[in-house]
Design an enzyme around this catalytic site. Structure first.
Site, PDB file in Angstrom:
ATOM      1  N   GLN A  13       0.818  -1.225   0.000  1.00 54.81           N
ATOM      2  CA  GLN A  13       0.000   0.000   0.000  1.00 54.81           C
ATOM      3  C   GLN A  13       0.849   1.271   0.000  1.00 54.81           C
ATOM      4  O   GLN A  13       0.597   2.191  -0.775  1.00 54.81           O
ATOM      5  CB  GLN A  13      -0.869   0.031   1.248  1.00 54.81           C
ATOM      6  CG  GLN A  13      -1.809  -1.136   1.388  1.00 54.81           C
ATOM      7  CD  GLN A  13      -2.728  -0.881   2.557  1.00 54.81           C
ATOM      8  OE1 GLN A  13      -3.715  -0.169   2.430  1.00 54.81           O
ATOM      9  NE2 GLN A  13      -2.376  -1.419   3.713  1.00 54.81           N
ATOM     10  N   ASP A 157       5.500  11.075  12.443  1.00 55.84           N
ATOM     11  CA  ASP A 157       5.165  11.434  13.833  1.00 55.84           C
ATOM     12  C   ASP A 157       5.289  12.948  14.019  1.00 55.84           C
ATOM     13  O   ASP A 157       4.456  13.585  14.653  1.00 55.84           O
ATOM     14  CB  ASP A 157       6.097  10.697  14.803  1.00 55.84           C
ATOM     15  CG  ASP A 157       6.039   9.190  14.596  1.00 55.84           C
ATOM     16  OD1 ASP A 157       4.936   8.640  14.628  1.00 55.84           O
ATOM     17  OD2 ASP A 157       7.101   8.579  14.370  1.00 55.84           O
ATOM     18  N   HIS A 185      10.258   5.021  17.000  1.00 51.52           N
ATOM     19  CA  HIS A 185       8.986   5.181  16.286  1.00 51.52           C
ATOM     20  C   HIS A 185       8.030   4.125  16.839  1.00 51.52           C
ATOM     21  O   HIS A 185       7.867   3.043  16.275  1.00 51.52           O
ATOM     22  CB  HIS A 185       9.193   4.991  14.782  1.00 51.52           C
ATOM     23  CG  HIS A 185       7.893   4.877  14.034  1.00 51.52           C
ATOM     24  ND1 HIS A 185       7.016   5.918  13.913  1.00 51.52           N
ATOM     25  CD2 HIS A 185       7.311   3.839  13.392  1.00 51.52           C
ATOM     26  CE1 HIS A 185       5.956   5.525  13.228  1.00 51.52           C
ATOM     27  NE2 HIS A 185       6.108   4.263  12.918  1.00 51.52           N
TER      28      HIS A 185
HETATM   29  P1  NDP Z   1       2.264  -1.165   3.949  1.00 48.61           P
HETATM   30  O1  NDP Z   1       2.769  -0.731   2.627  1.00 48.61           O
HETATM   31  O2  NDP Z   1       0.983  -0.572   4.441  1.00 48.61           O
HETATM   32  O3  NDP Z   1       3.367  -0.963   5.088  1.00 48.61           O
HETATM   33  C1  NDP Z   1       4.714  -1.343   4.871  1.00 48.61           C
HETATM   34  C2  NDP Z   1       5.532  -1.115   6.117  1.00 48.61           C
HETATM   35  O4  NDP Z   1       5.550   0.264   6.456  1.00 48.61           O
HETATM   36  C3  NDP Z   1       5.025  -1.843   7.350  1.00 48.61           C
HETATM   37  O5  NDP Z   1       6.135  -2.375   8.047  1.00 48.61           O
HETATM   38  C4  NDP Z   1       4.373  -0.752   8.132  1.00 48.61           C
HETATM   39  O6  NDP Z   1       4.423  -0.998   9.538  1.00 48.61           O
HETATM   40  C5  NDP Z   1       5.294   0.384   7.822  1.00 48.61           C
HETATM   41  N1  NDP Z   1       4.793   1.692   8.234  1.00 48.61           N
HETATM   42  C6  NDP Z   1       5.566   2.686   8.679  1.00 48.61           C
HETATM   43  N2  NDP Z   1       4.858   3.740   9.005  1.00 48.61           N
HETATM   44  C7  NDP Z   1       3.582   3.430   8.798  1.00 48.61           C
HETATM   45  C8  NDP Z   1       2.376   4.111   8.975  1.00 48.61           C
HETATM   46  N3  NDP Z   1       2.318   5.315   9.476  1.00 48.61           N
HETATM   47  N4  NDP Z   1       1.226   3.499   8.607  1.00 48.61           N
HETATM   48  C9  NDP Z   1       1.268   2.246   8.119  1.00 48.61           C
HETATM   49  N5  NDP Z   1       2.396   1.563   7.956  1.00 48.61           N
HETATM   50  C10 NDP Z   1       3.532   2.137   8.292  1.00 48.61           C
HETATM   51  O7  NDP Z   1       2.120  -2.746   3.992  1.00 48.61           O
HETATM   52  P2  NDP Z   1       1.597  -3.755   2.882  1.00 48.61           P
HETATM   53  O8  NDP Z   1       1.377  -5.028   3.607  1.00 48.61           O
HETATM   54  O9  NDP Z   1       0.551  -3.172   2.009  1.00 48.61           O
HETATM   55  O10 NDP Z   1       2.855  -3.918   1.943  1.00 48.61           O
HETATM   56  C11 NDP Z   1       4.049  -4.460   2.355  1.00 48.61           C
HETATM   57  C12 NDP Z   1       4.703  -5.053   1.123  1.00 48.61           C
HETATM   58  O11 NDP Z   1       6.012  -5.406   1.507  1.00 48.61           O
HETATM   59  C13 NDP Z   1       4.001  -6.302   0.594  1.00 48.61           C
HETATM   60  O12 NDP Z   1       3.792  -6.118  -0.772  1.00 48.61           O
HETATM   61  C14 NDP Z   1       5.024  -7.408   0.859  1.00 48.61           C
HETATM   62  O13 NDP Z   1       5.022  -8.369  -0.156  1.00 48.61           O
HETATM   63  C15 NDP Z   1       6.296  -6.628   0.882  1.00 48.61           C
HETATM   64  N6  NDP Z   1       7.440  -7.173   1.574  1.00 48.61           N
HETATM   65  C16 NDP Z   1       8.623  -7.086   0.907  1.00 48.61           C
HETATM   66  C17 NDP Z   1       9.770  -7.532   1.448  1.00 48.61           C
HETATM   67  C18 NDP Z   1      11.034  -7.425   0.670  1.00 48.61           C
HETATM   68  O14 NDP Z   1      11.114  -6.674  -0.273  1.00 48.61           O
HETATM   69  N7  NDP Z   1      12.049  -8.168   1.040  1.00 48.61           N
HETATM   70  C19 NDP Z   1       9.800  -8.142   2.792  1.00 48.61           C
HETATM   71  C20 NDP Z   1       8.519  -8.171   3.433  1.00 48.61           C
HETATM   72  C21 NDP Z   1       7.381  -7.678   2.835  1.00 48.61           C
HETATM   73  P3  NDP Z   1       3.264  -1.731  10.360  1.00 48.61           P
HETATM   74  O15 NDP Z   1       3.282  -3.191   9.949  1.00 48.61           O
HETATM   75  O16 NDP Z   1       3.663  -1.501  11.765  1.00 48.61           O
HETATM   76  O17 NDP Z   1       1.975  -1.041   9.960  1.00 48.61           O
END
Ligand code: NDP
Length: 329
Positions: A13, A157, A185
């Site tokens: 996202q 933040d 954070h």
């Molecule tokens: P998001 O894009 O919504 O979030 C991604 C990360 O940003 C999470 O760790 C999230 O933390 C963090 N984050 C930081 N600040 C905020 C905030 N204010 N609000 C929400 N999130 C915040 O997650 P999705 O699940 O949509 O997407 C993650 C993608 O990452 C997926 O497509 C997955 O496949 C991929 N991925 C890729 C990896 C790689 O490239 N090696 C490894 C792991 C995942 P929090 O969880 O605390 O909300």
């Protein structure tokens, strides 16, 4: 020459909210061409590929190329700016140690791939949570890359804190300055208004006219509202904050590259400033000068502020020790 930008978790996202603004020039300026590398895990590839098709359809003048990959070496090859967004979210029943271990398995190899393949001027913004400790792991794994090339996002933040102050003081958000975030954070973060100004006047004076006892308001209303804003967004919107997180990522990285005229906040590697143990990635008041974060030094902190910062830093120490016990650092 174009700038090569690698975005991990680009199929998620926040990735989706970031890509089009970067391609439009919001991060590096409207005169700078960009090459985008979208790095995903195999399950995320379709999302990234879809975003790449839409980027093509955006016909952005500044966008030189888009590549999608699940291979870190390819993803970070020649990269000048890395936005590490993808992280393992906390699953049901997952303890904090499990979360740290899972993310060490992501950010350690990414740090090594950055060391092996990125350009010599690489700058790495860590967004994926727990962002401070993920940045620490990536920096520690990136042999030969100076630790100050890694920083963690706390700008969201800070933006939330400034917006809350603007609302209560009925002032334009642009007139609220110097509201640094200290520490982690997380819910322990300390948004600090001690030195803040509104239209050039101390925020503490302006607050006294509006909220009565300022300390009570800071402790009971302001700090919890800022620290728990993510949960509030989830409750109202039904899913986590995305566009505001992407916006803060763009502002953080833009300021790092282009410089700042005043303070902002970023998680940076401590050299012992304000008693924060050396090597921890903690948020501080910072300026960006000549492409480097510089911690604003010499600020007076009263006992209350000191206690708040110490509590958040203690949490960072604990996270570091957990990761160390896993043999990662
Ligand atoms: P998001 O894009 O919504 O979030 C991604 C990360 O940003 C999470 O760790 C999230 O933390 C963090 N984050 C930081 N600040 C905020 C905030 N204010 N609000 C929400 N999130 C915040 O997650 P999705 O699940 O949509 O997407 C993650 C993608 O990452 C997926 O497509 C997955 O496949 C991929 N991925 C890729 C990896 C790689 O490239 N090696 C490894 C792991 C995942 P929090 O969880 O605390 O909300």
């Amino acid at each position: 020459m174009a700038t090569t930008i690698t975005i991990t978790g680009a199929g998620g996202q926040i990735g989706y909210a970031l890509l089009f603004r970067i391609a439009a020039g919001d991060m590096l300026g409207h005169g700078e061409k960009v090459r985008l590398r979208l790095l995903e895990i195999p399950q995320g590839l379709k999302g990234a590929e879809g975003a790449a098709l839409e980027l093509q359809d955006g016909a952005f003048d500044l966008l030189e190329s888009v590549e999608v990959t699940d291979d870190a070496a390819t993803g970070f090859d020649g990269c000048n700016v890395a936005l590490l967004v993808g992280a393992r979210p906390r699953g049901p029943g997952m303890e904090r140690g499990d979360l740290l271990a899972a993310n060490a398995g992501i950010f350690g190899p990414q740090g090594r791939a950055i060391a092996d393949r990125a350009a010599s001027d690489v700058r790495v913004t860590v967004v994926g949570n727990p962002a401070n400790t993920n940045a620490l792991i990536a920096a520690a794994s990136a042999d030969g890359v100076p630790a100050d090339r890694f920083s963690a996002l706390t700008r969201l933040d800070e933006n939330r804190a400034r917006a809350q102050l603007a609302a209560v003081l009925d002032a334009p958000v642009a007139s609220i300055r110097r509201v640094p975030i200290w520490g982690n954070h997380s819910a322990t973060q300390f948004p600090d208004v001690t030195h803040a100004t509104v239209e050039g006047r101390p925020v503490l004076d302006a607050l006294a006219e509006r909220v009565g006892d300022v300390r009570t308001w800071l402790e009971g209303t302001f700090i919890p509202r800022v620290a728990k804003r993510g949960a509030e967004i989830i409750e109202v919107r039904g899913s986590s904050s995305v566009a505001s997180a992407a916006n803060a990522t763009i502002e953080h990285t833009r300021d790092w590259v282009a410089g700042t005229s005043d303070w902002t906040s970023a998680g940076v590697v401590s050299r012992g400033e304000y008693g924060v143990p050396e090597g921890l990635v903690s948020s501080f008041p910072v300026r960006s000068v000549d492409g480097q974060w510089q911690i604003v030094e010499g600020l007076e902190l009263d006992e209350w502020a000191r206690g708040r910062i110490d509590a958040s830093v203690a949490e960072l120490v604990d996270e570091r020790d957990t990761v160390r016990a896993l043999g990662v650092l």
